[in-house]
Design a protein around this motif. Structure first.
Motif, short mmCIF file in Angstrom:
data_model
loop_
_atom_site.label_atom_id
_atom_site.label_comp_id
_atom_site.label_asym_id
_atom_site.label_seq_id
_atom_site.Cartn_x
_atom_site.Cartn_y
_atom_site.Cartn_z
N THR A 187 -42.45 -24.85 -107.13
CA THR A 187 -41.99 -26.02 -106.37
C THR A 187 -42.51 -27.31 -107.00
O THR A 187 -41.75 -28.28 -107.15
N GLU A 188 -43.76 -27.33 -107.40
CA GLU A 188 -44.33 -28.52 -108.04
C GLU A 188 -43.67 -28.77 -109.41
O GLU A 188 -43.37 -29.90 -109.77
N ALA A 189 -43.45 -27.69 -110.16
CA ALA A 189 -42.82 -27.83 -111.48
C ALA A 189 -41.40 -28.38 -111.35
O ALA A 189 -41.02 -29.31 -112.08
N PHE A 190 -40.62 -27.85 -110.43
CA PHE A 190 -39.26 -28.35 -110.24
C PHE A 190 -39.26 -29.78 -109.70
O PHE A 190 -38.39 -30.58 -110.03
N SER A 191 -40.23 -30.13 -108.89
CA SER A 191 -40.34 -31.49 -108.38
C SER A 191 -40.60 -32.47 -109.53
O SER A 191 -39.94 -33.51 -109.64
N ARG A 192 -41.52 -32.12 -110.40
CA ARG A 192 -41.80 -32.98 -111.55
C ARG A 192 -40.58 -33.08 -112.47
O ARG A 192 -40.28 -34.14 -113.01
N LEU A 193 -39.89 -31.95 -112.62
CA LEU A 193 -38.70 -31.93 -113.45
C LEU A 193 -37.63 -32.87 -112.89
O LEU A 193 -36.99 -33.61 -113.64
N ALA A 194 -37.44 -32.86 -111.58
CA ALA A 194 -36.44 -33.73 -110.96
C ALA A 194 -36.78 -35.20 -111.19
O ALA A 194 -35.88 -36.01 -111.49
N HIS A 195 -38.04 -35.56 -111.07
CA HIS A 195 -38.43 -36.95 -111.31
C HIS A 195 -38.17 -37.33 -112.77
O HIS A 195 -37.67 -38.43 -113.05
N ALA A 196 -38.50 -36.43 -113.70
CA ALA A 196 -38.24 -36.69 -115.11
C ALA A 196 -36.73 -36.81 -115.36
O ALA A 196 -36.29 -37.62 -116.17
N HIS A 197 -35.97 -36.02 -114.63
CA HIS A 197 -34.51 -36.04 -114.79
C HIS A 197 -33.93 -37.38 -114.35
O HIS A 197 -33.09 -37.96 -115.05
N VAL A 198 -34.36 -37.89 -113.22
CA VAL A 198 -33.86 -39.18 -112.75
C VAL A 198 -34.26 -40.28 -113.73
O VAL A 198 -33.44 -41.15 -114.09
N GLU A 199 -35.51 -40.26 -114.20
CA GLU A 199 -35.94 -41.26 -115.19
C GLU A 199 -35.11 -41.16 -116.46
O GLU A 199 -34.68 -42.16 -117.02
N GLY A 200 -34.89 -39.93 -116.92
CA GLY A 200 -34.10 -39.72 -118.13
C GLY A 200 -32.65 -40.11 -117.97
O GLY A 200 -32.05 -40.71 -118.87
N TYR A 201 -32.07 -39.79 -116.83
CA TYR A 201 -30.68 -40.17 -116.57
C TYR A 201 -30.54 -41.68 -116.62
O TYR A 201 -29.55 -42.20 -117.15
N GLY A 202 -31.55 -42.38 -116.14
CA GLY A 202 -31.53 -43.85 -116.18
C GLY A 202 -31.57 -44.40 -117.59
O GLY A 202 -31.30 -45.58 -117.79
N ALA A 203 -31.89 -43.57 -118.58
CA ALA A 203 -31.92 -44.01 -119.97
C ALA A 203 -30.60 -43.75 -120.70
O ALA A 203 -30.42 -44.18 -121.82
N THR A 204 -29.67 -43.02 -120.06
CA THR A 204 -28.37 -42.78 -120.68
C THR A 204 -27.49 -44.02 -120.50
O THR A 204 -27.77 -44.87 -119.66
N LEU A 205 -26.42 -44.09 -121.25
CA LEU A 205 -25.51 -45.23 -121.15
C LEU A 205 -24.98 -45.37 -119.72
O LEU A 205 -25.07 -46.45 -119.12
N LEU A 206 -24.45 -44.30 -119.17
CA LEU A 206 -23.92 -44.35 -117.80
C LEU A 206 -25.06 -44.55 -116.79
O LEU A 206 -24.94 -45.33 -115.85
N GLY A 207 -26.18 -43.86 -117.00
CA GLY A 207 -27.31 -43.95 -116.09
C GLY A 207 -27.89 -45.35 -116.00
O GLY A 207 -28.29 -45.79 -114.92
N ARG A 208 -27.94 -46.07 -117.12
CA ARG A 208 -28.45 -47.44 -117.09
C ARG A 208 -27.60 -48.31 -116.17
O ARG A 208 -28.12 -49.10 -115.39
N ALA A 209 -26.30 -48.13 -116.25
CA ALA A 209 -25.40 -48.91 -115.39
C ALA A 209 -25.59 -48.52 -113.93
O ALA A 209 -25.73 -49.38 -113.06
N VAL A 210 -25.64 -47.23 -113.65
CA VAL A 210 -25.79 -46.75 -112.27
C VAL A 210 -27.13 -47.20 -111.69
O VAL A 210 -27.19 -47.72 -110.57
#
Length: 192
Positions: free
Chosen positions: A78-101
């Protein structure tokens, strides 16, 4: 605005490239060991080649499990997946589409972010449908037409998204999971 619900059979469900790119090329930057890269390649995601436009959901789910085994060894799932989700949102924000969103989310604030989640999530895969019900100020119920075998991931993902929209003390609590759907309660501290 209305849209036709998508009814995509389980075997045809796919995630879009920006989801894969967001996590593996941005969210986990500096944490992709040669062993992890090889395990992902064997599973079907070769990071030494251009990413494909679509990845089948079962393959993507397998990749998430591989990542937590390699990046967060020894942590409870549960902790590992929670950390992964936070990293995923941060990473998505670094994509071209994610930066806009993410840029729009910061401006809109948490209430408008939640109201836009159905549209945002439709842009991540070919199957997600979201039903939102307002339960009160700073309180929504969100129903997804899917279930994920990643304890803690979904909750942390929505908490991180709310946080990206400026929510104070965001909380996503799973109310139901099963029969092909997940229901969450999304809350945050309302601004006076």
């Amino acid at each position: 605005m209305t849209h036709r619900p998508r009814s995509v059979p389980l075997g045809e469900r796919q995630v879009y490239v920006q989801v894969v790119e967001g996590l593996l090329q941005h969210g986990l930057r500096g944490q992709l060991s040669p062993r992890l890269r090889e395990r992902l390649r064997q599973a079907g995601v070769d990071l030494d080649r251009p990413l494909l436009p679509l990845y089948p959901v079962p393959l993507w789910a397998r990749c998430l499990h591989i990542v937590i085994e390699e990046v967060y060894p020894g942590l409870p799932r549960t902790e590992a997946f929670s950390r992964l989700a936070h990293a995923h949102v941060e990473g998505y924000g670094a994509t071209l589409l994610g930066r806009a969103v993410m840029g729009v989310m910061r401006v809109l604030g948490p209430t408008h972010v939640v109201r836009r989640l159905p549209e945002v999530l439709r842009g991540t895969d070919n199957y997600t449908e979201v039903t939102l019900t307002e339960r009160g100020p700073a309180h929504y119920e969100l129903e997804l037409n899917s279930v994920m075998d990643a304890p803690g991931y979904t909750e942390a993902l929505f908490e991180a998204l709310l946080g990206a929209g400026g929510a104070k003390a965001p909380r996503a609590t799973k109310l139901h999971e099963g029969e092909g759907r997940t229901v969450l309660s999304l809350t945050w501290t309302a601004e006076p």
